[in-house]
Scaffold this motif. Structure first.
Motif, short mmCIF file in Angstrom:
data_model
loop_
_atom_site.label_atom_id
_atom_site.label_comp_id
_atom_site.label_asym_id
_atom_site.label_seq_id
_atom_site.Cartn_x
_atom_site.Cartn_y
_atom_site.Cartn_z
N GLY A 47 0.82 -1.20 0.00
CA GLY A 47 0.00 0.00 0.00
C GLY A 47 0.86 1.25 0.00
O GLY A 47 1.85 1.33 0.73
N SER A 48 0.50 2.20 -0.83
CA SER A 48 1.24 3.45 -0.93
C SER A 48 0.41 4.60 -0.39
O SER A 48 -0.83 4.56 -0.42
N TYR A 49 1.09 5.63 0.10
CA TYR A 49 0.35 6.78 0.65
C TYR A 49 1.28 7.99 0.68
O TYR A 49 2.51 7.87 0.57
N ARG A 50 0.68 9.17 0.84
CA ARG A 50 1.42 10.41 1.04
C ARG A 50 0.79 11.20 2.15
O ARG A 50 -0.44 11.41 2.16
N VAL A 51 1.60 11.60 3.11
CA VAL A 51 1.13 12.46 4.19
C VAL A 51 1.97 13.73 4.20
O VAL A 51 3.12 13.73 3.73
N ALA A 52 1.36 14.81 4.70
CA ALA A 52 2.06 16.10 4.73
C ALA A 52 1.64 16.86 5.98
O ALA A 52 0.60 16.56 6.60
N ARG A 53 2.45 17.82 6.35
CA ARG A 53 2.08 18.70 7.46
C ARG A 53 0.88 19.55 7.02
O ARG A 53 0.80 19.99 5.87
N ALA A 54 -0.05 19.78 7.94
CA ALA A 54 -1.24 20.57 7.62
C ALA A 54 -0.87 21.96 7.13
O ALA A 54 -1.56 22.54 6.28
N SER A 55 0.24 22.49 7.63
CA SER A 55 0.65 23.85 7.25
C SER A 55 1.04 23.96 5.78
O SER A 55 1.11 25.05 5.24
N THR A 56 1.29 22.83 5.12
CA THR A 56 1.69 22.85 3.71
C THR A 56 0.49 22.75 2.77
O THR A 56 0.66 22.83 1.55
N ILE A 57 -0.72 22.56 3.32
CA ILE A 57 -1.93 22.46 2.49
C ILE A 57 -2.73 23.74 2.68
O ILE A 57 -3.32 23.96 3.75
N PRO A 58 -2.78 24.61 1.68
CA PRO A 58 -3.35 25.96 1.84
C PRO A 58 -4.79 25.97 2.36
O PRO A 58 -5.15 26.84 3.14
N ARG A 59 -5.63 25.03 1.91
CA ARG A 59 -7.05 25.13 2.25
C ARG A 59 -7.36 24.72 3.70
O ARG A 59 -8.45 24.96 4.21
N LEU A 60 -6.39 24.08 4.37
CA LEU A 60 -6.65 23.58 5.72
C LEU A 60 -6.38 24.66 6.76
O LEU A 60 -5.43 25.42 6.66
N SER A 61 -7.24 24.67 7.77
CA SER A 61 -6.99 25.53 8.92
C SER A 61 -5.88 24.90 9.74
O SER A 61 -5.88 23.70 9.99
#
Length: 524
Positions: A57-71
Motif C-alpha cells: 500500500g502506498s500513501y502520502r502524508v504532509a504537514r497541515a501547514s503545507t496544504i493551503p485550504r486547511l486551517s
C-alpha cells in the motif's frame, strides 16, 4: 581436577566473562552509533511530507501547514493525508515511520564502483519499498531492496549518493506499515466532558434530544470522570432523567468506533454510501469548539457543533457485484467518508426510552436530601433533614432515624423494569381504573437541597395476577407513577415529567412496608 576446584574456577571466571560480554555489547552499540546515517542529518520537525511506495500500500502524508485550504489553528505540524486531502493521519505512527527513515544507519556499505549494475541482485529493480522525504533540507529518496541471505540485513540505496548499504531490517518493517496503520482510525475525537447536548434523528423513528444539566458529581466520581455531568432527555417540552451510564457508554461508542478506510466522497456520491437518506443523523453540540490540539480527527465544528450522518451502502472494495453491504459515517465539513464493518449505531435507533434512567435513586446522595414525605389519602408524615456538619452523619427531625434509613434502604435499589407511557398532568386522574393509581395509593416523595429536585412515587396495582400467582404474590410486577420535578439551568425554568413504569413486585412490597411503618409511627 576436583569438583570443588572446578566450581571455584567457574565462580572466578563468571564475572570476567560477564565483563567481556558487556564490553562487546557496548562496543557493538557504539559502532552502531558511529555508523553513518544513510540520509544525512535530518530532524523530524524539518520534514514536511512523506511518500511511501510499497506493494502493501502506498500513501502520502504532509504537514497541515503545507496544504493551503486547511486551517492550521492549534497544531500546524499535524500530519494529514494528501488523498483524500486533509484526512487525519495517526500522528504517532507517522512520526515513527519518519524517525525510522531519517535515523537509519549503515551496518555495511558497498562503494559505488563495486555496486553490480544488475540492481535485481539486491532486490532494487524494482525496489521493495521507496521512501521520499521533503522539507527544509530539500528532497531525500531512499530505496529498500531484499535481505542479504547471510546477514539478514536489508539492502538500501539513497538516491543522493548512489552508494549501497546494508541496514537493520527493523527499519524496513517500520517503513512498510500499511496505510491502514498510518491513518487515524477514529473519526470522532472530542473531549467527552465538552458535550453539551446530543440530538439523534433516526430515519424511521422519533428524535432523541439528550441534554446535559448543570449538576456535576465532582465529589463522588473518579478523578478522570469528574467533568462528566448528569443528563436529561427532552421529549417535546417534557424532560426525563437520562441514565448517565448509558449516555456515557453510547458517546464512548461513537468515540471508539474504528473505521476500516477513508473514501473520497466525490469519487462515488452519497447514494453509494446510503447517505442520501441517512439511517441516523447525530448532532453533537459542545461547550466550545474542538481545537486541533484536542483532536486531529475532527475537521469542521468551528462553532462547537459536529454533525454526523450514518448510512448503509456498498462495500468499497467488493462493490455492487458481490452484493456486499458496509456501514459509513460522514462528518459535515469533511470531503471523505469513513467505512465500518459493523452497525455500531444500533442502540441509537431504540428510541428515547433506551436512554431513560432505570435506577433513579441509586446515585442520589443522602447528604443532599432535605425532606421525605410518606402519605396515603389525607394521612401524611413529613421528615426534615438537618444539614450535616462536615463528616457528621445526617440526622432527621419528625421521625425515628432508623425508620427513615430503612425507607431509604428500600428505595435506593428500586429498578424500573419497563416504561409504559409518558403521562401528561391532565392524564393522571384517568390512571385509577386501569392502573390502580388513586389518591389512596401510598405516596413517597423526596426533596433535595434548595428544592432543585423532587421525586414522587405512587404505587398502583399488579401488572398480572393470573395462573398460579395469588394476590399475595409479591413477585408480580407493579405499576408505579414516577414523577420528577427539577430545575434545568439551561432552560432557566422548572421542569416536571411523569412516567408510568413497571417495577419489581418484591421491591415495591419492601418499599411499601417501610413507607407504611413511617406513616404509621406516632410522631415524637
Amino acid at each position: 581436577m576436583s569438583l570443588r576446584k572446578a566450581i571455584l574456577m567457574l565462580m572466578l571466571l563468571a564475572p570476567i566473562a560477564l565483563l567481556v560480554v558487556q564490553s562487546e555489547r557496548r562496543r557493538a552499540e557504539q559502532e552502531k552509533l558511529d555508523a553513518p546515517v544513510v540520509l544525512g542529518t535530518i530532524e523530524l520537525k524539518d520534514v514536511e511530507s512523506l511518500k511511501i511506495f510499497h506493494e502493501g500500500g502506498s500513501y502520502r502524508v504532509a504537514r497541515a501547514s503545507t496544504i493551503p485550504r486547511l486551517s492550521t489553528d492549534g497544531d500546524p505540524q499535524r500530519w494529514v493525508f494528501s488523498a483524500p486531502e486533509g484526512a487525519p493521519a495517526n500522528q504517532e505512527v507517522v512520526d515513527s515511520v519518519v524517525n525510522a527513515l531519517i535515523s537509519v544507519r549503515a551496518e555495511n556499505s558497498i562503494p559505488v564502483n563495486d555496486v553490480d549494475a544488475n540492481q535485481s541482485v539486491y532486490g532494487l529493480d524494482p525496489p521493495e519499498l521507496i521512501g521520499i522525504l521533503r522539507g527544509s533540507f530539500g528532497k531525500r529518496v531512499v530505496s529498500f531492496g531484499k535481505q542479504n541471505p547471510v546477514s539478514k540485513r536489508r539492502y538500501v540505496q539513497p538516491e543522493q549518493d548512489g552508494k549501497l548499504y546494508l541496514v537493520d531490517n527493523a527499519t524496513f518493517l517500520e517503513a512498510a506499515k500499511a496505510p491502514t496503520a498510518v491513518r487515524a482510525k477514529y473519526p470522532l475525537r472530542f473531549p467527552r466532558e465538552k458535550v453539551k447536548s446530543v440530538l439523534a434523528l433516526p430515519r424511521d423513528g422519533e428524535a432523541i434530544h439528550i441534554q446535559r444539566t448543570s449538576e456535576r458529581n465532582a465529589d463522588t466520581l473518579e478523578q478522570e470522570d469528574r467533568e462528566l455531568a448528569s443528563w436529561v432527555i427532552r421529549k417535546g417540552k417534557t424532560y426525563f432523567d437520562a441514565d448517565t451510564d448509558v449516555v456515557h457508554r453510547e458517546l464512548g461508542e461513537l468515540l471508539e468506533v474504528e473505521s476500516i478506510r477513508y473514501i473520497d466522497q466525490a469519487a462515488h456520491g452519497l447514494p453509494y454510501f446510503g447517505l442520501l437518506k441517512p439511517i441516523l443523523t447525530v448532532r453533537i453540540e459542545l461547550d466550545a469548539p474542538v481545537t486541533q490540539k484536542e483532536s486531529s480527527s475532527v475537521v469542521g465544528g468551528d462553532d462547537g457543533v459536529i454533525i454526523v450522518q450514518i448510512g448503509r451502502g456498498l462495500d468499497a472494495e467488493k462493490g455492487l457485484a458481490a452484493g456486499n453491504r458496509a456501514y459509513f459515517l460522514k462528518i459535515t465539513g469533511q470531503p471523505w467518508v469513513y467505512e465500518f464493518s459493523r452497525p455500531f449505531y444500533m442502540d441509537w435507533l431504540q428510541g428515547f426510552q433506551h436512554f431513560q434512567d432505570r435506577t433513579p435513586f441509586d446515585a442520589m446522595d443522602p447528604l443532599h436530601l432535605r425532606q421525605i414525605i410518606a402519605a396515603r389519602g389525607s394521612a401524611s408524615r413529613s421528615v426534615l433533614a438537618k444539614a450535616p456538619d462536615k463528616e457528621e452523619a445526617l440526622s432527621w427531625e419528625g421521625a425515628d432515624a432508623t425508620l427513615v434509613e430503612n425507607l431509604l434502604g428500600a428505595l435506593y435499589p428500586l429498578r424500573i423494569l419497563s416504561f409504559v407511557k409518558t403521562i401528561e398532568p391532565e392524564e393522571i386522574d384517568g390512571l385509577a381504573e386501569r392502573f390502580g393509581i388513586t389518591k389512596d395509593s401510598l405516596r413517597v416523595e423526596l426533596k433535595t437541597s434548595d428544592d432543585k429536585k423532587r421525586i414522587e412515587l405512587r404505587f398502583g396495582k399488579k401488572v398480572s395476577a393470573s395462573g398460579s400467582q395469588t394476590s399475595e404474590d409479591t413477585a408480580v410486577p407493579r405499576f408505579v407513577l414516577l414523577t420528577t420535578t427539577r430545575s434545568v439551568e439551561a432552560e432557566q425554568e422548572e421542569m416536571t415529567f411523569a412516567n408510568l413504569v413497571v417495577v419489581s413486585g418484591k421491591q415495591v412490597h419492601a418499599l411499601e412496608a417501610q413507607g407504611e411503618n413511617l406513616l404509621g409511627e406516632t410522631a415524637p
